[in-house]
Design a protein around this motif. Structure first.
Motif, PDB file in Angstrom:
ATOM      1  N   CYS A  49       0.826  -1.216   0.000  1.00  0.00           N
ATOM      2  CA  CYS A  49       0.000   0.000   0.000  1.00  0.00           C
ATOM      3  C   CYS A  49       0.852   1.254   0.000  1.00  0.00           C
ATOM      4  O   CYS A  49       0.333   2.359   0.205  1.00  0.00           O
ATOM      5  CB  CYS A  49      -0.934   0.001   1.205  1.00  0.00           C
ATOM      6  N   ARG A  50       2.158   1.115  -0.240  1.00  0.00           N
ATOM      7  CA  ARG A  50       3.055   2.272  -0.193  1.00  0.00           C
ATOM      8  C   ARG A  50       3.666   2.551  -1.555  1.00  0.00           C
ATOM      9  O   ARG A  50       3.874   1.640  -2.353  1.00  0.00           O
ATOM     10  CB  ARG A  50       4.153   2.062   0.854  1.00  0.00           C
ATOM     11  N   ILE A  60       1.870   6.319   2.298  1.00  0.00           N
ATOM     12  CA  ILE A  60       0.776   5.337   2.322  1.00  0.00           C
ATOM     13  C   ILE A  60      -0.229   5.824   1.292  1.00  0.00           C
ATOM     14  O   ILE A  60      -0.686   6.972   1.355  1.00  0.00           O
ATOM     15  CB  ILE A  60       0.122   5.250   3.707  1.00  0.00           C
ATOM     16  N   GLU A  61      -0.567   4.978   0.347  1.00  0.00           N
ATOM     17  CA  GLU A  61      -1.402   5.398  -0.783  1.00  0.00           C
ATOM     18  C   GLU A  61      -2.797   4.780  -0.690  1.00  0.00           C
ATOM     19  O   GLU A  61      -2.951   3.610  -0.324  1.00  0.00           O
ATOM     20  CB  GLU A  61      -0.744   4.965  -2.099  1.00  0.00           C
ATOM     21  N   TYR A  62      -3.786   5.585  -1.051  1.00  0.00           N
ATOM     22  CA  TYR A  62      -5.173   5.115  -1.129  1.00  0.00           C
ATOM     23  C   TYR A  62      -5.701   5.304  -2.549  1.00  0.00           C
ATOM     24  O   TYR A  62      -5.249   6.160  -3.284  1.00  0.00           O
ATOM     25  CB  TYR A  62      -6.047   5.874  -0.118  1.00  0.00           C
ATOM     26  N   HIS A  73       0.374  -3.145  -4.558  1.00  0.00           N
ATOM     27  CA  HIS A  73       1.362  -2.973  -5.609  1.00  0.00           C
ATOM     28  C   HIS A  73       2.373  -4.118  -5.602  1.00  0.00           C
ATOM     29  O   HIS A  73       2.795  -4.596  -4.537  1.00  0.00           O
ATOM     30  CB  HIS A  73       2.120  -1.658  -5.422  1.00  0.00           C
ATOM     31  N   ALA A  74       2.766  -4.543  -6.820  1.00  0.00           N
ATOM     32  CA  ALA A  74       3.788  -5.586  -6.984  1.00  0.00           C
ATOM     33  C   ALA A  74       3.440  -6.830  -6.176  1.00  0.00           C
ATOM     34  O   ALA A  74       4.325  -7.476  -5.605  1.00  0.00           O
ATOM     35  CB  ALA A  74       5.166  -5.045  -6.599  1.00  0.00           C
ATOM     36  N   HIS A 381       2.237  16.075   3.362  1.00  0.00           N
ATOM     37  CA  HIS A 381       3.409  16.350   4.201  1.00  0.00           C
ATOM     38  C   HIS A 381       3.541  15.325   5.331  1.00  0.00           C
ATOM     39  O   HIS A 381       4.651  15.127   5.852  1.00  0.00           O
ATOM     40  CB  HIS A 381       3.334  17.758   4.781  1.00  0.00           C
ATOM     41  N   ARG A 382       2.445  14.677   5.667  1.00  0.00           N
ATOM     42  CA  ARG A 382       2.482  13.666   6.724  1.00  0.00           C
ATOM     43  C   ARG A 382       2.550  12.242   6.168  1.00  0.00           C
ATOM     44  O   ARG A 382       2.321  11.275   6.894  1.00  0.00           O
ATOM     45  CB  ARG A 382       1.266  13.844   7.634  1.00  0.00           C
ATOM     46  N   GLY A 383       2.830  12.133   4.863  1.00  0.00           N
ATOM     47  CA  GLY A 383       3.096  10.820   4.295  1.00  0.00           C
ATOM     48  C   GLY A 383       1.884  10.020   3.881  1.00  0.00           C
ATOM     49  O   GLY A 383       1.960   8.797   3.797  1.00  0.00           O
ATOM     50  N   VAL A 384       0.782  10.698   3.588  1.00  0.00           N
ATOM     51  CA  VAL A 384      -0.425  10.009   3.135  1.00  0.00           C
ATOM     52  C   VAL A 384      -0.858  10.609   1.803  1.00  0.00           C
ATOM     53  O   VAL A 384      -1.084  11.825   1.709  1.00  0.00           O
ATOM     54  CB  VAL A 384      -1.572  10.124   4.162  1.00  0.00           C
TER      55      VAL A 384
END
Length: 439
Positions: A49-50, A60-62, A73-74, A381-384
């Motif tokens: 999910c990253r 962290i991707e949505y 992914h992968a 900026h907080r990684g999401v």
């Protein structure tokens, strides 16, 4: 702000993308106008999910791949299946045996369908369904749901969208709209255009659940007026239920279209349905034939291998249950955090747990693109990276909790912007709708 991310390399690449690619991307929903100014990362790799961008930022991707990457992914079993098939060849002058294997596996998941034809994207599949409906009925018009944002890149839909440039007026007039959960609005279209509607097209569900009797009513109206019922399962398929929303809700379409989650990001889509309609695309009948989804790359073997591997994971592992559980944890955490920050009314969490989205409203309660932009700035900026809240099978509980923490901090800034004015907090221009008439 701690952990402030920089996007120097992405911003250097941006003008080159726009110089060579119209719009700077190959899908409008991925455009940099969908992201805060100067914060539209170009991705180099993903795992689970990253994702990581060209500047080395990790997120962290949505909504991975516009909801296409449902396992992650992968995802190793899918990648290995595609890699193994590539060693055997990708495309031949005659059908490959894997095409039958994949068709049999797909129809086990979607038992209401009797035949299936694979292609590469959802637009072709849904346009193919409409072509069958028009051939079957001898009619030209189509009724689409006004509350659902996208069905196809083809003229019949784009002419009725908010971006109809280049579509002849005569084509635009063939598409009419009804409202979701409003049978009376659909019945009115049948009355206004007697004997002219070839098909009714809609998704099973977006953020609003189907009302009791709604789909049964559509089925009855289509039967009464001789129209074809087409269900778009691009998003709901392999996410609401392994057999799609039609299995979850007992919907009985004539034709249905699938894609996105079918091959975990590999380019595979499907048009499936009743034999009496599907066979018009073949040669075993005495009616005029329909040129149906004859694409050079429609049955690339590595894509079908990826689809087979993806379906095997759905068969063997609790993918659907996990999507719903992770989404439920996310929704509960975000609602609690929003309430704590005093922004629950401004940032509603909408949709089913397996396919959540968030709203963004201003102090008066109106939808606001500037406030959406502010929230996204804070999250990035907080990684999401979250244009939606759509989970995949690789999101862990720890990922969900980290996401909730990021939102909780962002909600505090959102609250201050509501109280002090957004101009004190927003950096750059706001994001914009992907489908719009002018820049």
């Amino acid at each position: 702000m701690t952990n402030r991310k920089t996007f120097d390399r992405s911003n250097e690449l941006r003008p080159r993308f726009h110089q060579l690619i119209p719009g700077g991307c190959h899908t409008y929903a991925k455009g940099d106008d969908q992201y805060p100014e100067g914060m539209a990362p170009y991705i180099v790799r993903g795992e689970g999910c990253r994702v990581w961008d060209v500047d080395g930022n990790e997120f962290i991707e949505y909504g991975s791949g516009l909801r296409a990457v449902t396992l992650g992914h992968a995802y190793a079993p899918v990648v290995e299946a595609a890699r193994a098939q590539l060693g055997l060849g990708a495309n031949f002058v005659r059908p490959a045996a894997i095409e039958l294997e994949c068709a049999e596996a797909f129809l086990e998941f979607v038992p209401r369908a009797e035949m299936v034809k694979f292609c590469k994207d959802g637009s072709d599949a849904t346009s193919g369904a409409l072509k069958l409906a028009r051939a079957h009925t001898g009619r030209d018009m189509v009724a689409i749901c006004a509350n659902h944002p996208f069905f196809s890149v083809d003229d019949w839909f784009i002419g009725a969208s908010g971006m109809p440039g280049g579509i002849p007026q005569a084509t635009r007039e063939l598409t009419v709209k009804f409202n979701y959960n409003d049978l009376a609005s659909l019945e009115k279209l049948f009355e206004q255009h007697p004997g002219k509607l070839a098909a009714v097209v809609l998704e099973a569900e977006k953020e609003t659940a189907p009302a009791p009797g709604f789909f049964e009513g559509i089925r009855k109206l289509c039967d009464r007026h001789g129209a074809v019922f087409i269900l778009d399962e691009m998003i709901t398929g392999f996410r609401w239920h392994a057999g799609g929303a039609q299995a979850r809700y007992g919907i009985e379409p004539d034709l249905s279209t699938f894609g996105k989650a079918l091959a975990n990001g590999f380019s595979v889509s499907a048009l499936a349905g009743k034999r009496e309609l599907m066979r018009l695309g073949g040669a075993d009948h005495d009616r005029e034939r329909v040129f149906l989804l004859s694409t050079t790359h429609g049955a690339e073997t590595h894509g079908l291998a990826a689809a087979l591997a993806t379906m095997k994971v759905y068969r063997d592992e609790p993918v659907i249950d996990t999507l719903w559980q992770r989404g439920s944890r996310l929704a509960a955490g975000l609602r609690e955090a929003a309430a704590s920050a005093g922004v629950a009314e401004q940032v509603p969490i909408l949709g089913q747990p397996c396919c959540l989205v968030f709203g963004s409203r201003d102090a008066s309660g109106q939808p606001s693109q500037p406030f959406r932009t502010l929230l996204m700035q804070q999250l990035i900026h907080r990684g999401v990276l979250a244009t939606s809240l759509v989970v995949n099978y690789s999101h862990t509980e720890a990922d969900i909790d980290q996401t909730v923490d990021a939102f909780a901090a962002a909600f505090q800034v959102y609250r201050r912007a509501l109280d002090e004015g957004i101009d004190k907090h927003l950096v750059g221009r706001p994001v914009q709708p992907a489908i719009r008439r002018f820049a």
